[in-house]
Motif scaffolding. Structure first.
Motif, PDB file in Angstrom:
ATOM      1  N   VAL A 241      -0.550  16.493  -4.498  1.00  0.00           N
ATOM      2  CA  VAL A 241       0.709  15.759  -4.330  1.00  0.00           C
ATOM      3  C   VAL A 241       0.717  14.505  -5.201  1.00  0.00           C
ATOM      4  N   LEU A 242      -0.379  13.762  -5.220  1.00  0.00           N
ATOM      5  CA  LEU A 242      -0.445  12.536  -6.028  1.00  0.00           C
ATOM      6  C   LEU A 242      -0.362  12.855  -7.518  1.00  0.00           C
ATOM      7  N   THR A 243      -0.903  13.993  -7.913  1.00  0.00           N
ATOM      8  CA  THR A 243      -0.816  14.384  -9.322  1.00  0.00           C
ATOM      9  C   THR A 243       0.634  14.596  -9.743  1.00  0.00           C
ATOM     10  N   VAL A 244       1.404  15.284  -8.912  1.00  0.00           N
ATOM     11  CA  VAL A 244       2.822  15.501  -9.223  1.00  0.00           C
ATOM     12  C   VAL A 244       3.584  14.178  -9.200  1.00  0.00           C
ATOM     13  N   ILE A 245       3.257  13.307  -8.256  1.00  0.00           N
ATOM     14  CA  ILE A 245       3.896  11.983  -8.220  1.00  0.00           C
ATOM     15  C   ILE A 245       3.607  11.236  -9.516  1.00  0.00           C
ATOM     16  N   GLY A 246       2.356  11.289  -9.955  1.00  0.00           N
ATOM     17  CA  GLY A 246       1.991  10.596 -11.187  1.00  0.00           C
ATOM     18  C   GLY A 246       2.716  11.099 -12.414  1.00  0.00           C
ATOM     19  N   GLN A 247       3.138  12.350 -12.383  1.00  0.00           N
ATOM     20  CA  GLN A 247       3.870  12.925 -13.511  1.00  0.00           C
ATOM     21  C   GLN A 247       5.341  12.515 -13.519  1.00  0.00           C
ATOM     22  N   ASN A 248       5.812  11.957 -12.409  1.00  0.00           N
ATOM     23  CA  ASN A 248       7.238  11.655 -12.279  1.00  0.00           C
ATOM     24  C   ASN A 248       7.553  10.178 -12.065  1.00  0.00           C
ATOM     25  N   TYR A 249       6.517   9.352 -11.914  1.00  0.00           N
ATOM     26  CA  TYR A 249       6.732   7.923 -11.660  1.00  0.00           C
ATOM     27  C   TYR A 249       5.840   7.087 -12.576  1.00  0.00           C
ATOM     28  N   ASP A 250       6.251   5.831 -12.774  1.00  0.00           N
ATOM     29  CA  ASP A 250       5.439   4.899 -13.562  1.00  0.00           C
ATOM     30  C   ASP A 250       4.277   4.356 -12.741  1.00  0.00           C
ATOM     31  N   HIS A 251       4.529   4.157 -11.452  1.00  0.00           N
ATOM     32  CA  HIS A 251       3.520   3.508 -10.610  1.00  0.00           C
ATOM     33  C   HIS A 251       3.591   4.096  -9.205  1.00  0.00           C
ATOM     34  N   THR A 252       2.433   4.359  -8.628  1.00  0.00           N
ATOM     35  CA  THR A 252       2.335   4.782  -7.235  1.00  0.00           C
ATOM     36  C   THR A 252       1.573   3.722  -6.460  1.00  0.00           C
ATOM     37  N   VAL A 253       2.139   3.296  -5.336  1.00  0.00           N
ATOM     38  CA  VAL A 253       1.459   2.367  -4.432  1.00  0.00           C
ATOM     39  C   VAL A 253       1.159   3.135  -3.154  1.00  0.00           C
ATOM     40  N   VAL A 254      -0.118   3.175  -2.768  1.00  0.00           N
ATOM     41  CA  VAL A 254      -0.522   3.920  -1.577  1.00  0.00           C
ATOM     42  C   VAL A 254      -1.006   2.941  -0.516  1.00  0.00           C
ATOM     43  N   ASP A 255      -0.355   2.989   0.640  1.00  0.00           N
ATOM     44  CA  ASP A 255      -0.790   2.219   1.804  1.00  0.00           C
ATOM     45  C   ASP A 255      -1.867   3.045   2.495  1.00  0.00           C
ATOM     46  N   VAL A 256      -3.124   2.626   2.296  1.00  0.00           N
ATOM     47  CA  VAL A 256      -4.269   3.419   2.747  1.00  0.00           C
ATOM     48  C   VAL A 256      -4.698   2.965   4.145  1.00  0.00           C
ATOM     49  N   PRO A 257      -4.888   3.905   5.076  1.00  0.00           N
ATOM     50  CA  PRO A 257      -5.348   3.521   6.414  1.00  0.00           C
ATOM     51  C   PRO A 257      -6.767   2.992   6.377  1.00  0.00           C
ATOM     52  N   ARG A 258      -7.105   2.247   7.394  1.00  0.00           N
ATOM     53  CA  ARG A 258      -8.416   1.605   7.456  1.00  0.00           C
ATOM     54  C   ARG A 258      -9.449   2.578   8.028  1.00  0.00           C
ATOM     55  N   SER A 259      -9.834   3.505   7.177  1.00  0.00           N
ATOM     56  CA  SER A 259     -10.847   4.485   7.575  1.00  0.00           C
ATOM     57  C   SER A 259     -11.530   5.003   6.325  1.00  0.00           C
ATOM     58  N   ILE A 260     -12.755   5.428   6.473  1.00  0.00           N
ATOM     59  CA  ILE A 260     -13.500   5.989   5.355  1.00  0.00           C
ATOM     60  C   ILE A 260     -13.714   7.471   5.633  1.00  0.00           C
TER      61      ILE A 260
END
Length: 403
Positions: A241-260
């Motif tokens: 999904v992120l790969t396709v987003i990267g092909q269609n947008y200049d910048h992706t901002v991901v709000d990452v949950p606090r977990s590893i």
């Protein structure tokens, strides 16, 4: 409209840096500021909040430490450097080249040569911006409630509204995410469906899963009534999904949950910048140290991508900047001023800070951070305000002046 080239002139000799600035006053397309180094810092950019396009550094006898301080900064926190100094020191010239100094000038400065160098840097910046690749910024709280979601949503909005970029905001908190709420959005469809269709997703399908804010920002989030079990999501699905987003947008901002876990680690591994958000409390610093140590064990190249963001910053807090830097082993951070009342008002209204209080100190700091992350100048905007704020008790540096 051609944006003025921001030039910061730094050195230990007031006569030299003022004479250099005098040369630039003949140019209407250049805006300059001077900074006299008198506080003992070897880093010419120590305390600079809004990076210039060009740093003109008058090297001193301590040039090795000055150049090393610049070289130690992440690439995104290092402007083009033009050095001014003696031309008869081969060791200095070799070190300057290795540090990435664009050109080396001698005193007295030749105005024609200065203009030529600045024009070349301006053209290089235009070319690099035109060919700029997609960027991904991950925002991660050191402790719950530190403000990561607020920062992720507002940075995304600023990149669209001010920088005129195509931006996707991805809320990866699959159970309690509220990035959409910060923007007064109510997704009916979102990341669950996108992940479920990861094998076949394309640009057309992607748009169907996005919820668009009136600014043009696209948000991929979990609908408020939905609930996703994290174990049902794989890193491979998210990566597609992120790969396709990267092909269609200049910048992706991901709000990452606090977990590893494998999913969050896959995002952090592909992120160009990781913003670790904390506040000046012992519990925040304790958790931040544990988190940074864990991330370092997974990411060998973390140092060049990690930026610590001190949210609701207060100078008088018991946990100071030096405590944060020493505990986390970092020497580059961003401060977001404490403006609790306005931030709460914006959140309650579901209105981005850029819209609610554009000129507030916290909004200005977020705008500066957005420019830094995106590597572009603001589009269709006038003159810049204060370039930097000292973090010590020394007198403040001069504001930008039209040159």
């Amino acid at each position: 409209m051609v944006m003025p080239l921001k030039v910061l002139i730094v050195g230990h000799s007031r006569t030299t840096i003022e004479s250099f600035q005098q040369v630039l006053r003949q140019r209407s397309d250049v805006k300059s500021a001077i900074r006299l180094l008198t506080n003992g810092h070897v880093d010419p950019l120590h305390g600079v909040r809004d990076l210039p396009d060009v740093l003109v550094l008058q090297v001193s006898h301590n040039w090795e430490d000055e150049l090393e301080a610049l070289n130690a900064r992440p690439p995104a926190a290092r402007p083009a450097v033009l050095a001014v100094g003696p031309s008869d020191d081969p060791k200095l010239l070799r070190r300057a080249i290795r540090t990435g100094v664009r050109d080396f000038l001698t005193v007295p400065v030749d105005p024609t040569e200065v203009v030529s160098v600045l024009e070349r840097i301006r053209n290089e910046n235009r070319s690099s911006q035109a060919a700029a690749p997609h960027r991904l910024t991950a925002v991660l709280n050191a402790k719950g409630g530190s403000g990561g979601t607020l920062i992720a949503s507002n940075l995304s909005h600023i990149m669209v509204e001010e920088l005129k970029l195509r931006v996707a905001l991805v809320d990866l908190d699959l159970q309690l995410g509220n990035s959409a709420l910060c923007l007064n959005l109510n997704p009916k469809i979102g990341i669950r469906e996108a992940l479920g269709a990861a094998q076949e997703i394309d640009s057309v399908a992607l748009r169907a899963y996005m919820t668009r804010h009136k600014s043009g920002l696209d948000v991929l989030a979990v609908p408020s009534q939905a609930f996703i079990e994290p174990q049902t999501v794989s890193a491979e699905q998210l990566d597609q999904v992120l790969t396709v987003i990267g092909q269609n947008y200049d910048h992706t901002v991901v709000d990452v949950p606090r977990s590893i876990d494998p999913v969050t680690l896959s995002v952090l591994a592909r992120a160009d910048r990781i913003l670790l958000v904390l506040q000046q409390h012992l519990s925040n610093l304790h958790d931040a140290k544990r988190l940074v140590n864990t991330l370092r064990s997974y990411n060998e190249d973390l140092e060049g991508r990690l930026t610590v963001v001190i949210n609701r910053f207060q100078k008088a807090a018991s946990i100071g900047v030096r405590d944060v830097e020493n505990a986390l082993g970092v020497d580059y951070h961003v401060e977001l001023p404490n403006d609790y009342k306005r931030v709460c008002q914006a959140e309650d209204l579901g209105v981005p800070l850029y819209t609610h209080a554009k000129s507030a100190p916290v909004s200005k700091a977020l705008r500066s951070l957005a420019r830094n992350l995106s590597g572009v100048l603001p589009a269709k905007r006038g003159l810049f305000g204060r370039m930097f704020r000292e973090q010590s008790s020394k007198p403040r540096a001069k504001e930008w002046t039209q040159s």
